[in-house]
Design a protein around this motif. Structure first.
Motif, PDB file in Angstrom:
ATOM      1  N   SER A  80       0.866  -1.188   0.000  1.00 28.32           N
ATOM      2  CA  SER A  80       0.000   0.000   0.000  1.00 28.32           C
ATOM      3  C   SER A  80       0.890   1.222   0.000  1.00 28.32           C
ATOM      4  O   SER A  80       1.988   1.184   0.557  1.00 28.32           O
ATOM      5  CB  SER A  80      -0.867   0.069   1.252  1.00 28.32           C
ATOM      6  OG  SER A  80      -1.365  -1.173   1.575  1.00 28.32           O
ATOM      7  N   PRO A  81       0.425   2.327  -0.575  1.00 26.83           N
ATOM      8  CA  PRO A  81       1.282   3.505  -0.674  1.00 26.83           C
ATOM      9  C   PRO A  81       1.559   4.217   0.645  1.00 26.83           C
ATOM     10  O   PRO A  81       2.409   5.048   0.707  1.00 26.83           O
ATOM     11  CB  PRO A  81       0.524   4.443  -1.613  1.00 26.83           C
ATOM     12  CG  PRO A  81      -0.858   3.940  -1.623  1.00 26.83           C
ATOM     13  CD  PRO A  81      -0.836   2.493  -1.276  1.00 26.83           C
ATOM     14  N   GLY A  82       0.857   3.889   1.695  1.00 25.14           N
ATOM     15  CA  GLY A  82       1.135   4.569   2.961  1.00 25.14           C
ATOM     16  C   GLY A  82       0.447   5.911   3.047  1.00 25.14           C
ATOM     17  O   GLY A  82       0.270   6.587   2.038  1.00 25.14           O
ATOM     18  N   GLY A  83       0.045   6.306   4.240  1.00 23.42           N
ATOM     19  CA  GLY A  83      -0.611   7.598   4.417  1.00 23.42           C
ATOM     20  C   GLY A  83      -1.896   7.666   3.622  1.00 23.42           C
ATOM     21  O   GLY A  83      -2.615   6.685   3.497  1.00 23.42           O
ATOM     22  N   GLN A  84      -2.182   8.838   3.064  1.00 25.58           N
ATOM     23  CA  GLN A  84      -3.416   9.042   2.306  1.00 25.58           C
ATOM     24  C   GLN A  84      -3.396   8.308   0.987  1.00 25.58           C
ATOM     25  O   GLN A  84      -4.425   8.042   0.387  1.00 25.58           O
ATOM     26  CB  GLN A  84      -3.609  10.544   2.004  1.00 25.58           C
ATOM     27  CG  GLN A  84      -3.703  11.405   3.235  1.00 25.58           C
ATOM     28  CD  GLN A  84      -5.085  11.378   3.825  1.00 25.58           C
ATOM     29  OE1 GLN A  84      -5.896  10.516   3.488  1.00 25.58           O
ATOM     30  NE2 GLN A  84      -5.362  12.302   4.718  1.00 25.58           N
ATOM     31  N   GLY A  85      -2.213   8.039   0.492  1.00 26.68           N
ATOM     32  CA  GLY A  85      -2.108   7.335  -0.777  1.00 26.68           C
ATOM     33  C   GLY A  85      -2.018   8.267  -1.967  1.00 26.68           C
ATOM     34  O   GLY A  85      -1.541   7.889  -3.019  1.00 26.68           O
TER      35      GLY A  85
END
Lengths: 416, 198
Positions: free
Chosen positions: A163-168
């Motif tokens: 997953s991209p992490g944070g909000q994305g």
């Protein structure tokens, strides 16, 4: 590889096709019949004006001042120029005339870029012609990628997802590189095949070693920064999955109306490397979303489902887990479920008998009430009728039914 | 007798050519249809003002747009010899194929990139078709058809765009030229078919 960007939307197709054939024909005829002598200046942008800075990348919320220096030979005054950002004209109050040929604009509190290719900041002459432009990239540095997990299909390859992490959403083009290396041998490699089917995934097709762990991680980077995920350590053999079992057949078991027999074949890869496989079945009613799972199927390739409803359609799926790979005790990763197979249980054989019980319960309850009251009164106001009660009435009714049946049987046997 | 045989051969050959032209024409229409979709998506990717309906930035003077103009005078167009007509088409698509490939390469969006590359293979097919036709009709041997044709004007060697905005303008114009040429080619092939019937 980044992924989030323009997806083909249901564009107003009518609009773009309104250049109907008739119009096109007219257009091309008029174009063909025109003597085209374009002045040279209009075909070249290279020296109309120069914008600086070109292609800046900024964090969200920043301010930016951009300068448009128009070529003196055009004879345009800086005060007559104007700016647009993504096609919208910017307020003159944000402009500053620095010289007869230089106009600047100041942007405050910039929002994330409207498109990944960059916001379009354009310097126009007073009649709207484009003199020059600059692409502005407003976004955020990437957050640390997380939820990195990998699996191998039949020990041959490795697929990973994260997953991209944070909000994305970083608003600007962000590149992800999946890297891997054998734990005790230094050479780092990069995964090449990204977004095979889904974003934030990568596929390594070959040249993977088993019986030795890998270190795997993801590096994200864009113009504003970079971040690296945690490293995961795994042995290919610990994350193996396989194909769903082929040839799933669901059949009735003779006349049994509450059972179905499920049979399947073991996945072909089984004979290549697996010691054994374990299976799981799930089934549901045709119009239900709830699956029932049968867990203790073991390594057989058939199973009997019981306790089902008669005359009902069921959907059945099977999946497989490779266990004991090359003699290890560990289980692998469950395969996908097989395609749903449908089958129906036979209709129940029991006769749909008309109920022998008294049908009109409502009548009886009023009658019974009254009778109860009557018997109560009788017990009170008469001598010798102490045994009279509603129970007596019920007994009489039972006797009546039996007598009724016997009479019918006699009649029927009389007929035959 | 020999004369009759020759005439028959010629008729058969011409019939084959007409079929080829018809197929090339169909391919042109198909690519035109594909281009509409790609162009709409690409303009959205570029963002406004590129995606605004009336937007028209100045046409850059660069090698990737050094194509013969699709637009031309009616009398000149009608007067084109079959060979010259085909050669113009061939030259245009050679240059445009290179340009679209470059466009695909520099596109950030993976979906758009693969659409553009897919379109390139269609264009490459069209180029091959045209070269094949030229051969069959006995015209000048075509330039290499892999889309990397050596430019006849060596001075205009490809150079990277000065900046991203200029690259957007170039991309915009490449697709616009491509559209003009696909419209024009349809008419070219229709005319060729008529001429070969005579």
């Amino acid at each position: 590889m980044d992924y989030s960007c323009v997806f083909p939307q249901q564009l107003d197709k009518n609009n773009s096709r309104n250049t109907s054939d008739a119009v096109k024909m007219a257009l091309s005829i008029s174009t063909l019949s025109l003597l085209i002598l374009l002045p040279h200046a209009l075909t070249s942008t290279s020296h109309l004006a120069v914008i600086s800075p070109q292609d800046p990348a900024l964090p969200i919320g920043s301010s930016l001042t951009v300068l448009c220096a128009v070529s003196a030979e055009l004879g345009l005054a800086a005060s007559s120029l104007y700016w647009t950002l993504n096609g919208r004209r910017l307020a003159r109050s944000t402009y500053t005339v620095l010289s007869p040929t230089e106009l600047s604009v100041t942007l405050h509190r910039l929002n994330g870029s409207q498109q990944q290719s960059g916001d379009n900041l354009v310097c126009h002459s007073d009649n709207g012609d484009v003199l020059a432009g600059s692409c502005i990239y407003v976004g955020m540095p990437p957050e640390k990628p997380d939820n990195l997990s990998c699996w191998s299909r039949n020990t041959k390859d490795l697929s990973c997802r994260w997953s991209p992490g944070g909000q994305g959403e970083t608003y600007i083009s962000t590149k992800y590189i999946l890297k891997y290396k054998l734990r005790w041998y230094g050479k780092e490699k990069e995964c090449q095949d990204y977004n095979v089917g889904q974003p934030y995934t990568c596929y390594i097709p070959r040249d993977l070693a088993i019986f030795t762990p890998y270190e795997i991680w993801v590096e994200a980077s864009n113009q504003l920064g970079s971040a690296t995920s945690d490293v995961i350590i795994l042995d290919i053999l610990d994350v193996v999955t396989t194909d769903p079992p082929p040839d799933v057949h669901v059949t009735r078991l003779g006349e049994l109306d509450d059972q179905l027999s499920v049979r399947w074949a073991s996945p072909p890869a089984l004979k290549d490397f697996l010691f054994q496989a374990k299976y799981q079945i799930r089934y549901r009613l045709e119009d239900s979303a709830e699956w029932k799972v049968v867990d203790d199927v073991g390594n057989q390739t058939s199973c009997r489902l019981a306790g089902l409803k008669p005359g009902t359609v069921y959907f059945v799926q099977v999946r497989c887990n490779p266990v004991g790979i090359y003699g290890s005790k560990k289980t692998g990763i469950w395969s996908d479920w097989s395609h749903p197979t449908a089958a129906s249980t036979p209709n129940s054989k029991r006769l749909q008998t008309g109920s022998c019980d008294p049908k009109s319960e409502e009548h009886n309850s009023t009658l019974r009430q009254e009778l109860k009251q009557f018997f109560g009164w009788v017990r009170k106001h008469t001598y010798g009728c102490t045994n009279v009660s509603i129970k007596l009435y019920d007994q009489w009714r039972v006797w009546l039914q039996k007598a009724h049946k016997t009479r019918n049987l006699v009649l029927q046997s009389g007929k035959s | 007798m020999v004369g009759c045989v020759q005439v028959e051969d010629r008729a058969v050959t011409l019939s084959n050519e007409r079929n080829s032209i018809e197929r090339t024409y169909e391919l042109t229409k198909y690519l035109d249809h594909q281009l509409k979709e790609i162009k709409d998506t690409y303009l959205l990717y570029l963002g406004p003002p590129f995606s605004d309906p009336d937007f028209s930035p100045p046409r850059p003077n660069i090698s990737s747009l050094a194509v013969p103009s699709a637009a031309t005078r009616v009398d000149l167009w009608r007067g084109l010899e079959n060979g010259a007509r085909l050669a113009q088409n061939q030259r245009a698509y050679s240059v445009l194929l290179c340009a679209v490939r470059e466009l695909a390469r520099s596109t950030l969006c993976p979906y758009l990139q693969s659409s553009l590359l897919h379109f390139c293979s269609g264009l490459s097919g069209l180029l091959g078709s045209i070269s094949g036709l030229m051969n069959a009709l006995g015209y000048t041997p075509p330039l290499p058809t892999d889309g990397h044709a050596p430019l006849t004007t060596p001075a205009l060697s490809p150079r990277p765009a000065l900046n991203d905005f200029t690259r957007k303008v170039e991309g915009f114009w490449v697709l616009r030229e491509l559209q003009s040429w696909l419209w024009r080619s349809a008419k070219d092939f229709t005319r060729l078919k008529k001429r070969l019937r005579a």
